[in-house]
Design a protein around this motif. Structure first.
Motif, PDB file in Angstrom:
ATOM      1  N   SER A 652     -79.741 -35.720  -9.411  1.00  0.00           N
ATOM      2  CA  SER A 652     -80.872 -35.179 -10.161  1.00  0.00           C
ATOM      3  C   SER A 652     -80.435 -34.686 -11.540  1.00  0.00           C
ATOM      4  O   SER A 652     -81.208 -34.738 -12.499  1.00  0.00           O
ATOM      5  N   MET A 653     -79.197 -34.285 -11.639  1.00  0.00           N
ATOM      6  CA  MET A 653     -78.681 -33.810 -12.930  1.00  0.00           C
ATOM      7  C   MET A 653     -78.247 -34.957 -13.838  1.00  0.00           C
ATOM      8  O   MET A 653     -78.531 -34.949 -15.045  1.00  0.00           O
ATOM      9  N   TYR A 654     -77.557 -35.970 -13.282  1.00  0.00           N
ATOM     10  CA  TYR A 654     -76.845 -36.929 -14.128  1.00  0.00           C
ATOM     11  C   TYR A 654     -77.190 -38.400 -13.885  1.00  0.00           C
ATOM     12  O   TYR A 654     -76.975 -39.227 -14.768  1.00  0.00           O
ATOM     13  N   GLY A 655     -77.660 -38.776 -12.698  1.00  0.00           N
ATOM     14  CA  GLY A 655     -77.752 -40.178 -12.332  1.00  0.00           C
ATOM     15  C   GLY A 655     -78.822 -40.954 -13.087  1.00  0.00           C
ATOM     16  O   GLY A 655     -79.993 -40.566 -13.097  1.00  0.00           O
ATOM     17  N   TYR A 722     -89.570 -32.321 -15.828  1.00  0.00           N
ATOM     18  CA  TYR A 722     -90.445 -33.318 -15.230  1.00  0.00           C
ATOM     19  C   TYR A 722     -89.773 -34.684 -15.094  1.00  0.00           C
ATOM     20  O   TYR A 722     -90.390 -35.615 -14.579  1.00  0.00           O
ATOM     21  N   LYS A 723     -88.555 -34.806 -15.547  1.00  0.00           N
ATOM     22  CA  LYS A 723     -87.893 -36.099 -15.581  1.00  0.00           C
ATOM     23  C   LYS A 723     -86.462 -35.963 -15.084  1.00  0.00           C
ATOM     24  O   LYS A 723     -85.759 -35.011 -15.419  1.00  0.00           O
ATOM     25  N   GLN A 724     -86.054 -36.927 -14.256  1.00  0.00           N
ATOM     26  CA  GLN A 724     -84.651 -37.018 -13.848  1.00  0.00           C
ATOM     27  C   GLN A 724     -83.991 -38.180 -14.583  1.00  0.00           C
ATOM     28  O   GLN A 724     -84.654 -39.186 -14.858  1.00  0.00           O
ATOM     29  N   PRO A 725     -82.697 -38.073 -14.914  1.00  0.00           N
ATOM     30  CA  PRO A 725     -81.840 -36.901 -14.678  1.00  0.00           C
ATOM     31  C   PRO A 725     -82.198 -35.768 -15.638  1.00  0.00           C
ATOM     32  O   PRO A 725     -82.700 -36.001 -16.735  1.00  0.00           O
ATOM     33  N   PHE A 726     -81.913 -34.553 -15.216  1.00  0.00           N
ATOM     34  CA  PHE A 726     -82.273 -33.393 -16.027  1.00  0.00           C
ATOM     35  C   PHE A 726     -81.570 -33.394 -17.374  1.00  0.00           C
ATOM     36  O   PHE A 726     -82.098 -32.896 -18.364  1.00  0.00           O
ATOM     37  N   THR A 727     -80.370 -33.972 -17.415  1.00  0.00           N
ATOM     38  CA  THR A 727     -79.638 -34.013 -18.681  1.00  0.00           C
ATOM     39  C   THR A 727     -80.231 -35.033 -19.652  1.00  0.00           C
ATOM     40  O   THR A 727     -79.792 -35.126 -20.799  1.00  0.00           O
ATOM     41  N   LYS A 728     -81.233 -35.798 -19.210  1.00  0.00           N
ATOM     42  CA  LYS A 728     -81.926 -36.740 -20.091  1.00  0.00           C
ATOM     43  C   LYS A 728     -82.689 -35.993 -21.179  1.00  0.00           C
ATOM     44  O   LYS A 728     -82.904 -36.523 -22.278  1.00  0.00           O
ATOM     45  N   LEU A 732     -84.332 -29.077 -22.823  1.00  0.00           N
ATOM     46  CA  LEU A 732     -84.964 -28.246 -21.801  1.00  0.00           C
ATOM     47  C   LEU A 732     -83.947 -27.472 -20.970  1.00  0.00           C
ATOM     48  O   LEU A 732     -84.325 -26.647 -20.143  1.00  0.00           O
ATOM     49  N   LEU A 733     -82.662 -27.761 -21.181  1.00  0.00           N
ATOM     50  CA  LEU A 733     -81.620 -27.005 -20.492  1.00  0.00           C
ATOM     51  C   LEU A 733     -81.136 -25.840 -21.336  1.00  0.00           C
ATOM     52  O   LEU A 733     -80.240 -25.094 -20.918  1.00  0.00           O
ATOM     53  N   LYS A 734     -81.725 -25.680 -22.499  1.00  0.00           N
ATOM     54  CA  LYS A 734     -81.388 -24.543 -23.356  1.00  0.00           C
ATOM     55  C   LYS A 734     -82.282 -23.361 -23.006  1.00  0.00           C
ATOM     56  O   LYS A 734     -83.471 -23.519 -22.712  1.00  0.00           O
ATOM     57  N   VAL A 735     -81.717 -22.188 -23.058  1.00  0.00           N
ATOM     58  CA  VAL A 735     -82.468 -20.982 -22.727  1.00  0.00           C
ATOM     59  C   VAL A 735     -83.424 -20.645 -23.856  1.00  0.00           C
ATOM     60  O   VAL A 735     -83.052 -20.652 -25.036  1.00  0.00           O
ATOM     61  N   GLN A 736     -84.673 -20.393 -23.480  1.00  0.00           N
ATOM     62  CA  GLN A 736     -85.635 -19.956 -24.490  1.00  0.00           C
ATOM     63  C   GLN A 736     -85.215 -18.618 -25.073  1.00  0.00           C
ATOM     64  O   GLN A 736     -84.626 -17.775 -24.391  1.00  0.00           O
ATOM     65  N   GLU A 737     -85.556 -18.399 -26.336  1.00  0.00           N
ATOM     66  CA  GLU A 737     -85.123 -17.183 -27.040  1.00  0.00           C
ATOM     67  C   GLU A 737     -85.560 -15.924 -26.316  1.00  0.00           C
ATOM     68  O   GLU A 737     -84.813 -14.972 -26.178  1.00  0.00           O
ATOM     69  N   LYS A 738     -86.783 -15.932 -25.819  1.00  0.00           N
ATOM     70  CA  LYS A 738     -87.282 -14.723 -25.148  1.00  0.00           C
ATOM     71  C   LYS A 738     -86.476 -14.417 -23.884  1.00  0.00           C
ATOM     72  O   LYS A 738     -86.312 -13.262 -23.502  1.00  0.00           O
ATOM     73  N   GLU A 739     -85.949 -15.474 -23.251  1.00  0.00           N
ATOM     74  CA  GLU A 739     -85.137 -15.260 -22.058  1.00  0.00           C
ATOM     75  C   GLU A 739     -83.799 -14.628 -22.427  1.00  0.00           C
ATOM     76  O   GLU A 739     -83.272 -13.796 -21.707  1.00  0.00           O
ATOM     77  N   ILE A 740     -83.236 -15.053 -23.556  1.00  0.00           N
ATOM     78  CA  ILE A 740     -81.970 -14.474 -24.003  1.00  0.00           C
ATOM     79  C   ILE A 740     -82.151 -12.992 -24.303  1.00  0.00           C
ATOM     80  O   ILE A 740     -81.354 -12.139 -23.909  1.00  0.00           O
ATOM     81  N   ILE A 741     -83.250 -12.677 -25.004  1.00  0.00           N
ATOM     82  CA  ILE A 741     -83.514 -11.273 -25.341  1.00  0.00           C
ATOM     83  C   ILE A 741     -83.712 -10.458 -24.074  1.00  0.00           C
ATOM     84  O   ILE A 741     -83.215  -9.343 -23.925  1.00  0.00           O
TER      85      ILE A 741
END
Length: 742
Positions: A652-655, A722-728, A732-741
């Motif tokens: 799911s991450m890479y394939g 919504y799409k596999q692989p997730f690294t595609k 979307l694997l980056k943390v939103q700014e509000k989450e960092i704060i």
């Protein structure tokens, strides 16, 4: 009730500890104590005087017991667990049992198949009956010898004891017992009396595996055997026009070069059901004295191909699948209520589309098979998940009786569905029939990745209607390349939980061969549906776990025989997963994602723990709760569960396997991404204890893993996948700014 089967000092923990030991090694066991110089040499089984008690059991005069394992061993452990079931009811000590791989025998064995996680489930009753019947016959023979009633005798670990304390071993009465009438009704043990089932047992092949003894198809050899490599079309749909083998014929070790394909093509034209996974194109065969010589000569063949006019590329498939979802050419395997009315009356509607790519199987052991076609018989040997099916196809191709086929099963270095389809078996038989020699066909990695059988690319569109805070309509649409599993998914959760419920399926027929890939269809659908439920809960502003439990409360299997899962067993795994994972009580830096799923007759719940490292989410741990009924071999079960989870996370991450003009863009591991050891999470496993008959384990823990990770990533980053692989979609694997704060 539950049993935590987690190993306290895992290989991963060992490796991590070792790396922190200041350049030295911290070893969690005494290596020298493991050495046993005085250990007795193994018994030479060939020298024993055996009596064939039945197709499964041989008992020697000295009491040694050999049990044949009938099903293909693909790494799922059935060569250990199936004999364990027989040994339990036979009442022998497991340490005194020897296990051999059975050959294809359609008269004495049933369902000699490795697929669908069904070997133990389908064999459970028959294997117990086999062991119990043999035991009763041995007891009856002892009773006749002593002149007493059989009911007065007791048995323990292959020793029969009478009321006077006299004993007879199985070896003492095996000859007489083998001549007795087979009893029709025998008593089976109660689970509370099990001595073997439910206890850890090491893989019966482990010594041979670690010492490199011949076990696998690639190890198989006979005198006079030659090797074959096959030149196949460079892209799907291409056809051979001509070939120049001048250079190849001059190379060292080359025995012969010729074309095959006529026999298969003729059969396919006559009967398309012969096998849809076998190419009808002509191929060029290079036969040589070694694998290396055959592969090198194959590279020297100059072949000319007629190109297919059909465009088979990832971009085109993407558009085709979207058009299918937008169209109305569907088959509807299940429709409850009135979804149109349900959506028309809804207060809110949520609709999402999920996408997955083609995936190769990439078994560690490349495809290979041995064949020796003679006038007397057709001898086949190698790694195959469906031996009876392939033997029948070979017989049909060669115009032979099925009784002429003798097929040996070797251990498989992975299968995952690829070895269900025996294109390599058919090739080996056709080549041997042509050259009149024993031959082994060997694929290179490139052969298998470029001309293989793949998991089909699929898109799902899920739509739900909400009315008065309840889900009142649910519509699942599937668009797939080639295959649809009509009987597989329509009756899984949430079927039966929503009044207006419909499943629609459409497909596009492609030249690219597709087929089963570990946990077919559910391997991706679990991610799509379980991500969707989390998003529904967010829209409805309700607890994610409670939403699932409330839906399960509405399911009434006793009123709908189509429902394949148990809502009660599903609720049990959910509740234990919540408890064991520490759901909702982890530190702020640990973000969790939840999934529950049913497939292959097994109920599973998984929770992923994700932490942010360098601004990106990293999967640290998966808590997995499984209800698979009685666990025959807990150690083997753990291997299956952990392997399935890690496989699910990795793919799911890479394939991803992309196509351009009918040709895969990756043909080896330098361009195809698999999960790496450092990326594999810790898997903590718990079993629901009960006395239900065993269900599947090779596949059920893979599908939920992707969904658990996706839901945890949403909790960690604020982004929904919504799409596999997730690294595609790395953004979307980056943390939103509000989450960092936060």
């Amino acid at each position: 009730m539950s049993t935590n089967k987690t190993l306290t000092f895992s290989r991963r923990a060992f490796m991590r500890t070792s790396s922190l030991a200041g350049g030295g090694m911290l070893i969690g066991f005494n290596l020298f104590q493991a050495c046993k110089p005085k250990a007795a040499p193994p018994i030479d089984l060939a020298q024993l005087n055996y009596n064939d008690f039945n197709a499964f059991i041989q008992i020697a005069d000295n009491g040694a017991v050999t049990i044949f394992s009938p099903n293909p061993e693909i790494g799922q452990g059935v060569k250990t667990s199936m004999p364990m079931i027989i040994a339990e009811e036979l009442d022998v000590a497991w340490k005194d049992v020897y296990v051999k791989q059975g050959v294809l025998d359609t008269e004495n064995y049933t369902r000699q198949v490795a697929g669908g996680s069904q070997s133990i489930r389908q064999g459970w009753d028959a294997l117990r009956q086999t062991g119990a019947t043999a035991k009763q016959m041995l007891v009856n023979a002892a009773a006749a010898k002593w002149g007493v009633d059989a009911s007065e005798l007791k048995v323990s670990e292959g020793v029969i004891t009478n009321a006077a304390g006299e004993t007879l071993g199985y070896g003492d009465v095996v000859r007489e017992a083998a001549l007795l009438e087979v009893p029709e009704d025998v008593a089976l043990k109660e689970p509370k009396d099990y001595k073997i089932i439910g206890k850890d047992a090491s893989n019966v092949d482990i010594d041979k595996i670690v010492t490199g003894k011949p076990l696998f198809g690639l190890d198989y050899k006979v005198d006079g055997m030659v090797y074959a490599a096959v030149v196949r079309p460079p892209a799907f749909g291409h056809k051979l026009i001509s070939f120049d083998d001048t250079e190849a014929r001059s190379m060292s070790g080359v025995v012969d070069i010729f074309k095959i394909g006529d026999k298969v093509r003729g059969l396919l034209e006559e009967d398309p059901s012969f096998s849809s996974k076998i190419s009808s194109s002509d191929k060029v065969v290079v036969v040589a004295n070694s694998t290396w010589q055959a592969l090198k000569a194959k590279e020297a063949i100059k072949a000319e191909w007629e190109e297919d006019t059909t465009i088979e590329s990832t971009e085109e498939h993407d558009k085709i699948l979207t058009d299918l979802l937008d169209g109305d050419s569907f088959e509807t395997p299940r429709s409850d209520g009135d979804i149109k009315k349900g959506f028309a009356q809804a207060d809110d509607i949520l609709e999402r589309t999920y996408e997955s790519p083609f995936l190769p199987h990439n078994c560690m052991e490349p495809m290979n098979f041995f064949a020796n076609v003679t006038e007397e018989k057709v001898h086949l040997a190698g790694p195959i998940q469906t031996p009876a099916w392939k033997a029948g196809l070979v017989a049909k191709m060669l115009g032979r009786e099925e009784g002429d086929i003798y097929l040996e099963m070797t251990r498989m270095g992975g299968g995952f569905g690829r070895r269900l389809y025996g294109d390599f078996v058919i090739e080996a038989a056709e080549i041997s029939n042509h050259i009149k020699k024993p031959v082994k066909v060997v694929y290179s990695r490139e052969d298998d990745m470029q001309t293989g059988v793949y998991r089909p690319a699929i898109k799902y569109r899920i739509k739900a209607g909400i009315k008065d805070g309840k889900i009142t309509a649910y519509h699942l649409k599937e668009a797939a390349i080639n295959d649809n599993m009509y009987g597989l998914i329509p009756n899984f959760f949430p079927a039966g939980a929503i009044e207006n419920y419909q499943v629609d399926m459409a497909k596009y027929d492609s030249n690219i061969t597709t087929g089963a890939w570990r946990a077919p269809y559910t391997n991706f659908l679990a991610f799509a549906e379980q991500s969707f439920f989390d998003e529904l809960a967010e829209l409805m502003e309700v607890d994610k776990i409670q939403l699932r439990l409330d839906l399960l409360d509405k399911v009434k299997p006793e009123e709908d025989e189509r429902i394949q899962y148990s809502p009660e067993r599903m609720k049990d795994v959910i509740k234990m997963a919540v408890e064991k994972s520490g759901w909702g009580s982890k530190p702020k830096n640990v973000h969790q994602g939840f999934v529950n799923y049913y497939c292959h007759n097994t109920h599973v719940a998984e929770v992923a723990d994700v932490e942010i490292e360098n601004g990106e989410p990293v999967v640290k741990k998966i808590t997995c709760v499984v209800d698979c009924g009685i666990v025959v071999n807990p150690l083997g079960a753990l291997n299956q569960i952990e392997g399935g989870v890690i496989d699910g996370v990795g793919h799911s991450m890479y394939g991803e396997l992309e196509f351009k003009d009918g040709k895969p863009l990756a043909n080896n591991f330098d361009r195809y991404r698999l999960i790496r050891m450092k990326e594999a999470p810790i898997v903590e496993t718990y079993f629901i204890e009960n006395e239900y008959s065993p269900t599947g384990l090779g596949e059920p823990t893979l599908p939920p893993a992707g969904g658990a990770v996706a839901n945890a990533f949403k909790a960690a980053t604020g982004n929904r996948l919504y799409k596999q692989p997730f690294t595609k979609t790395p953004e979307l694997l980056k943390v939103q700014e509000k989450e960092i704060i936060g």
